[in-house]
Motif scaffolding. Structure first.
Motif, PDB file in Angstrom:
ATOM      1  N   ASP A 163      11.046  14.445  -5.493  1.00  0.00           N
ATOM      2  CA  ASP A 163      10.870  14.777  -4.314  1.00  0.00           C
ATOM      3  C   ASP A 163      10.809  13.759  -3.499  1.00  0.00           C
ATOM      4  OD1 ASP A 163       9.936  16.324  -2.068  1.00  0.00           O
ATOM      5  OD2 ASP A 163       7.744  16.293  -2.750  1.00  0.00           O
ATOM      6  N   TRP A 164      11.951  13.202  -2.846  1.00  0.00           N
ATOM      7  CA  TRP A 164      11.925  12.171  -1.798  1.00  0.00           C
ATOM      8  C   TRP A 164      11.375  12.507  -0.635  1.00  0.00           C
ATOM      9  CZ3 TRP A 164      12.667   7.853  -4.270  1.00  0.00           C
ATOM     10  CH2 TRP A 164      13.717   7.865  -5.317  1.00  0.00           C
ATOM     11  N   LEU A 165      11.684  13.728   0.185  1.00  0.00           N
ATOM     12  CA  LEU A 165      10.771  14.034   1.306  1.00  0.00           C
ATOM     13  C   LEU A 165       9.208  13.852   1.239  1.00  0.00           C
ATOM     14  CD1 LEU A 165      10.956  14.946   4.037  1.00  0.00           C
ATOM     15  CD2 LEU A 165      11.184  17.384   3.191  1.00  0.00           C
ATOM     16  N   GLY A 166       8.715  14.467   0.242  1.00  0.00           N
ATOM     17  CA  GLY A 166       7.218  14.235  -0.087  1.00  0.00           C
ATOM     18  C   GLY A 166       6.844  12.571  -0.102  1.00  0.00           C
ATOM     19  N   GLY A 167       7.710  11.866  -1.035  1.00  0.00           N
ATOM     20  CA  GLY A 167       7.319  10.504  -0.801  1.00  0.00           C
ATOM     21  C   GLY A 167       7.545   9.621   0.413  1.00  0.00           C
ATOM     22  N   VAL A 168       8.450  10.229   1.391  1.00  0.00           N
ATOM     23  CA  VAL A 168       8.796   9.620   2.483  1.00  0.00           C
ATOM     24  C   VAL A 168       7.470   9.949   3.533  1.00  0.00           C
ATOM     25  CG1 VAL A 168      10.085   9.377   4.702  1.00  0.00           C
ATOM     26  CG2 VAL A 168      11.276   9.216   2.407  1.00  0.00           C
ATOM     27  N   LEU A 169       7.125  10.995   3.357  1.00  0.00           N
ATOM     28  CA  LEU A 169       5.848  11.395   4.310  1.00  0.00           C
ATOM     29  C   LEU A 169       4.610  10.850   3.907  1.00  0.00           C
ATOM     30  CD1 LEU A 169       6.739  15.268   4.478  1.00  0.00           C
ATOM     31  CD2 LEU A 169       6.846  13.769   6.327  1.00  0.00           C
ATOM     32  N   LEU A 170       4.514  10.785   2.602  1.00  0.00           N
ATOM     33  CA  LEU A 170       3.295  10.056   2.261  1.00  0.00           C
ATOM     34  C   LEU A 170       3.235   8.484   2.616  1.00  0.00           C
ATOM     35  CD1 LEU A 170       0.661  10.228   0.522  1.00  0.00           C
ATOM     36  CD2 LEU A 170       2.126   9.714  -1.458  1.00  0.00           C
ATOM     37  N   MET A 171       4.395   8.001   2.396  1.00  0.00           N
ATOM     38  CA  MET A 171       4.650   6.569   3.170  1.00  0.00           C
ATOM     39  C   MET A 171       4.278   6.382   4.449  1.00  0.00           C
ATOM     40  SD  MET A 171       7.437   4.630   0.514  1.00  0.00           S
ATOM     41  CE  MET A 171       8.671   5.751   0.822  1.00  0.00           C
ATOM     42  N   ALA A 172       5.074   7.298   5.006  1.00  0.00           N
ATOM     43  CA  ALA A 172       4.902   7.043   6.497  1.00  0.00           C
ATOM     44  C   ALA A 172       3.576   7.316   6.930  1.00  0.00           C
ATOM     45  CB  ALA A 172       5.846   8.124   7.427  1.00  0.00           C
TER      46      ALA A 172
ATOM     47  N   SER B 243      -6.418   0.848  -1.866  1.00  0.00           N
ATOM     48  CA  SER B 243      -6.071   0.010  -0.678  1.00  0.00           C
ATOM     49  C   SER B 243      -6.295   0.721   0.460  1.00  0.00           C
ATOM     50  CB  SER B 243      -4.427  -0.039  -0.792  1.00  0.00           C
ATOM     51  OG  SER B 243      -4.045  -0.680  -2.195  1.00  0.00           O
ATOM     52  N   LEU B 244      -6.138   1.954   0.988  1.00  0.00           N
ATOM     53  CA  LEU B 244      -6.607   2.279   2.100  1.00  0.00           C
ATOM     54  C   LEU B 244      -8.083   2.447   2.193  1.00  0.00           C
ATOM     55  CD1 LEU B 244      -4.755   5.856   2.383  1.00  0.00           C
ATOM     56  CD2 LEU B 244      -4.271   3.734   3.411  1.00  0.00           C
ATOM     57  N   MET B 245      -8.848   2.313   1.278  1.00  0.00           N
ATOM     58  CA  MET B 245     -10.370   2.550   1.538  1.00  0.00           C
ATOM     59  C   MET B 245     -10.631   0.847   1.660  1.00  0.00           C
ATOM     60  SD  MET B 245     -12.881   4.087   1.361  1.00  0.00           S
ATOM     61  CE  MET B 245     -14.977   3.803   1.399  1.00  0.00           C
ATOM     62  N   SER B 246     -10.218   0.000   1.321  1.00  0.00           N
ATOM     63  CA  SER B 246     -10.423  -1.488   1.275  1.00  0.00           C
ATOM     64  C   SER B 246     -10.007  -1.671   2.777  1.00  0.00           C
ATOM     65  CB  SER B 246      -9.351  -2.270   0.406  1.00  0.00           C
ATOM     66  OG  SER B 246     -10.082  -2.010  -0.863  1.00  0.00           O
ATOM     67  N   SER B 247      -8.657  -1.186   3.175  1.00  0.00           N
ATOM     68  CA  SER B 247      -8.453  -1.555   4.849  1.00  0.00           C
ATOM     69  C   SER B 247      -9.453  -0.924   5.658  1.00  0.00           C
ATOM     70  CB  SER B 247      -7.135  -1.075   5.091  1.00  0.00           C
ATOM     71  OG  SER B 247      -6.452  -1.698   4.081  1.00  0.00           O
TER      72      SER B 247
ATOM     73  N   GLY C  36       6.170  -7.356  -0.409  1.00  0.00           N
ATOM     74  CA  GLY C  36       5.184  -6.372  -0.760  1.00  0.00           C
ATOM     75  C   GLY C  36       5.665  -5.023  -1.404  1.00  0.00           C
ATOM     76  N   LEU C  37       7.089  -4.706  -1.389  1.00  0.00           N
ATOM     77  CA  LEU C  37       7.502  -3.433  -1.939  1.00  0.00           C
ATOM     78  C   LEU C  37       7.316  -3.667  -3.487  1.00  0.00           C
ATOM     79  CD1 LEU C  37      10.599  -2.565  -0.008  1.00  0.00           C
ATOM     80  CD2 LEU C  37       8.418  -1.301   0.299  1.00  0.00           C
ATOM     81  N   GLY C  38       7.844  -4.947  -3.843  1.00  0.00           N
ATOM     82  CA  GLY C  38       7.611  -5.169  -5.242  1.00  0.00           C
ATOM     83  C   GLY C  38       6.293  -5.433  -5.676  1.00  0.00           C
ATOM     84  N   GLY C  39       5.426  -6.128  -5.112  1.00  0.00           N
ATOM     85  CA  GLY C  39       4.104  -6.369  -5.410  1.00  0.00           C
ATOM     86  C   GLY C  39       3.245  -5.120  -5.293  1.00  0.00           C
ATOM     87  N   GLY C  40       3.717  -4.278  -4.566  1.00  0.00           N
ATOM     88  CA  GLY C  40       2.803  -3.025  -4.629  1.00  0.00           C
ATOM     89  C   GLY C  40       3.018  -1.921  -5.681  1.00  0.00           C
ATOM     90  N   GLY C  41       4.300  -2.273  -6.175  1.00  0.00           N
ATOM     91  CA  GLY C  41       4.763  -1.516  -7.510  1.00  0.00           C
ATOM     92  C   GLY C  41       4.283  -2.088  -8.667  1.00  0.00           C
TER      93      GLY C  41
ATOM     94  N   THR D  72       0.969  -1.233  -0.060  1.00  0.00           N
ATOM     95  CA  THR D  72       0.012   0.043  -0.009  1.00  0.00           C
ATOM     96  C   THR D  72       0.890   1.258  -0.089  1.00  0.00           C
ATOM     97  OG1 THR D  72      -1.806  -1.156   1.310  1.00  0.00           O
ATOM     98  CG2 THR D  72      -1.693   1.432   1.326  1.00  0.00           C
ATOM     99  N   ALA D  73       2.004   1.033   0.768  1.00  0.00           N
ATOM    100  CA  ALA D  73       2.593   2.560   0.867  1.00  0.00           C
ATOM    101  C   ALA D  73       3.419   2.838  -0.355  1.00  0.00           C
ATOM    102  CB  ALA D  73       3.850   2.215   2.162  1.00  0.00           C
ATOM    103  N   VAL D  74       3.996   1.675  -1.092  1.00  0.00           N
ATOM    104  CA  VAL D  74       4.559   2.131  -2.227  1.00  0.00           C
ATOM    105  C   VAL D  74       4.018   2.379  -3.512  1.00  0.00           C
ATOM    106  CG1 VAL D  74       6.825   1.012  -1.377  1.00  0.00           C
ATOM    107  CG2 VAL D  74       5.232  -0.288  -2.621  1.00  0.00           C
ATOM    108  N   ALA D  75       2.543   2.153  -3.575  1.00  0.00           N
ATOM    109  CA  ALA D  75       1.946   2.230  -4.781  1.00  0.00           C
ATOM    110  C   ALA D  75       2.126   3.572  -5.583  1.00  0.00           C
ATOM    111  CB  ALA D  75       0.357   1.953  -4.705  1.00  0.00           C
ATOM    112  N   PRO D  76       1.956   4.784  -4.627  1.00  0.00           N
ATOM    113  CA  PRO D  76       2.081   6.039  -5.497  1.00  0.00           C
ATOM    114  C   PRO D  76       3.732   6.301  -5.628  1.00  0.00           C
ATOM    115  CG  PRO D  76       1.786   6.255  -2.987  1.00  0.00           C
ATOM    116  CD  PRO D  76       1.428   4.822  -3.282  1.00  0.00           C
TER     117      PRO D  76
END
Length: 527
Positions: free
Chosen positions: A240-249, A443-447, A151-156, A101-105
């Motif tokens: 924008d790595w910082l934005g990606g980390v914040l979104l995943m976290a 994924s968030l909505m499903s959970s 999961g990192l690979g599956g999410g991609g 879920t975290a790595v999809a975006p």
């Protein structure tokens, strides 16, 4: 000249093919530069055989991701016995879901920056590496960590595959291909528990991971030789790595809240409340950062407008409804109709299979109809009516399954319409980003829906109940039949509300013209 001058190049744009000229005109001038813009030379058209080969390889690739979301469930007791660790078994599934879920975006956005070929290779490599480490894991902690890597690979896989489809198939034809991939997801979800159980019982549980190696090799063998022929639409830019980390976290913390709330910790416990506060704080920080970044990881403007918010909500409601029901219905079948665990699993087939038929109907309609969203409006409205029937009536099993199939038929029409509408609403260099965001929110909505349906049952019954996949036997939950019928009326009512929201969102969504063959021109289907 470092920047593309629209005025001086207007004549040049007019000489380009209509679809490429349209894409250039939709891009803001400040994001197109001579150095990093994709070539405007028209790519050689793909033959029908090439498109067919690419689609088959993508279907096999998606089958991997679908299979590994469910194949582990039936092997969990065997794994727990071997490692003598039952208390941490749920993490074998949770670690995969959190990571994917975290790595999809992330993968969706990076495919718009570095290209589809690179990201599909990276995602499949991570998936295979995780599979191998899972198969050879000596203990439970290593298995959980390896499942996270897998999961990192599956999410991609999911967002990149859907983005590649958008590169090779026009929006008008794309809906019917999305229906093919819906069927692959359904087959993978149904076969996963069966294959996992067979491997765990007759071979060895590690085979559920080793099987990914030949399947991945076959997918790459079909896909990679044709990737160079796929049109290039990505645009290299600063990440924008910082934005990606914040979104995943924020996503990981929110998923943990949904996973632990009401099970490991009470919903109002200090731990859960602190995690909710942390998720909100991270999300607010991400939004604050995205508004100020020159090139944010996930441009917030993509999520606004007359298409994206409605398509994201409708698609999320549809997937949430079918996921929530799939998780909770086995308990209903076992408690009310006294089916065995295997019979309850078979009773889920109408829900999964008929939703794929709905997606196929919507996809074919999109290829021919000018007002393509009408089929989804009718479908979601029909699903809401069927859900109302499930809520208000008490039915014998065969009637329930029939009405559930009718519900799934209407629900399935949302998926191709929402996916194609989203991809059609942005410029080509942003298709991966919006596709990744779509999979992330779904994924968030499903959970969230799974947790919400469980909470509804908890409130209605007054006791905690086991979920599907926890290997409960029929009758292990001492709940009177009528109490369970009454409690599930609230669950069916919640599913009805989700489909009503989906229908209203589709009505409000702008219906933009789809590029591709004329609506009156029949479209050839890949055999």
């Amino acid at each position: 000249m470092n920047k593309f001058d629209r005025q001086s190049s207007s004549a040049d744009i007019q000489t380009l093919p209509d679809d490429i000229a349209e894409e250039l005109s939709r891009l803001p001038s400040e994001v197109i530069s001579v150095d990093d813009a994709p070539s405007i030379t028209p790519p050689a058209p793909l033959s029908q055989d090439e498109v067919r080969t690419i689609v088959i390889s993508l279907m096999l690739t998606m089958f991997l991701a679908a299979l590994d979301q469910t194949i582990v469930a039936t092997a969990l007791p065997t794994i727990g016995r071997q490692f003598q660790d039952v208390s941490n078994l749920s993490w074998v599934i949770t670690a995969y879901l959190l990571a994917s879920t975290a790595v999809a975006p992330v993968f969706g956005t990076l495919s718009d920056i570095y290209g589809r070929r690179v990201m599909i290779i990276i995602s499949l490599s991570l998936f295979v590496a995780g599979s191998v480490l899972c198969a050879v894991a000596p203990n439970m902690p290593m298995l959980i960590l390896a499942r996270g890597l897998q999961g990192l690979g599956g999410g991609g896989i999911m967002p990149v595959v859907q983005t590649v489809i958008s590169d090779v198939v026009s929006p008008r034809e794309r809906g019917q291909y999305q229906a093919y991939f819906s069927s692959v997801w359904m087959v993978g979800g149904i076969l996963g528990p069966v294959i996992g159980g067979v491997f765990a019982e007759h071979l060895h549980w590690s085979m559920i991971f080793w099987i990914n190696l030949p399947l991945t090799a076959a997918a790459l063998g079909l896909l990679l030789p044709n990737m160079k022929k796929i049109p290039v639409f990505h645009r290299k830019r600063k990440v924008d790595w910082l934005g990606g980390v914040l979104l995943m976290a924020s996503a990981v913390v929110f998923m943990l809240v949904l996973t632990w709330g009401g099970s490991r910790y009470p919903w109002l416990s200090p731990t859960v409340l602190a995690m909710v506060g942390g998720a909100v704080a991270l999300a607010v920080t991400f939004v604050w950062h995205a508004r100020r970044a020159d090139e944010p990881f996930l441009p917030l403007k993509l999520l606004t407008g007359s298409v994206a918010p409605f398509a994201l909500t409708a698609g999320g409601c549809g997937l949430g409804a079918i996921t929530g029901l799939t998780v909770q219905l086995p308990l209903y079948y076992e408690s009310v109709y006294h089916l065995t665990a295997s019979e309850a699993g078979l009773a889920l087939i109408p829900l999964a299979a008929v939703s794929t038929c709905g997606a196929a109907i919507a996809g074919r309609t999109m290829a021919r109809a000018k007002h393509y969203k009408r089929v989804a409006i009718i479908g979601t409205s029909w699903a809401a009516l069927c859900g109302l029937g499930l809520t208000l009536t008490t039915l014998p099993l065969w009637s329930l399954l029939t009405l559930m199939a009718a519900f799934a038929l209407g629900l399935g029409t949302t998926f191709p319409v929402c996916v194609v509408s989203l991809q059609n609403s942005v410029a080509r260099p942003q298709v991966g980003t919006i596709t990744g965001a779509m999979n992330f929110f779904r994924s968030l909505m499903s959970s969230f829906t799974v947790a919400a349906f469980a909470a509804i049952l908890l409130i209605a019954l007054g006791i905690d109940v086991p979920l599907a996949g926890e290997h409960h036997a029929a009758g292990s939950v001492a709940i009177p039949t009528e109490d369970m019928r009454h409690a599930f009326r609230y669950v069916f009512g919640a599913a009805t509300a989700l489909m009503t929201i989906a229908a209203l969102c589709l009505i409000a969504m702008e219906e933009r013209p789809l590029a591709g063959p004329s609506a009156k021109q029949p479209v050839e289907m890949a055999e």
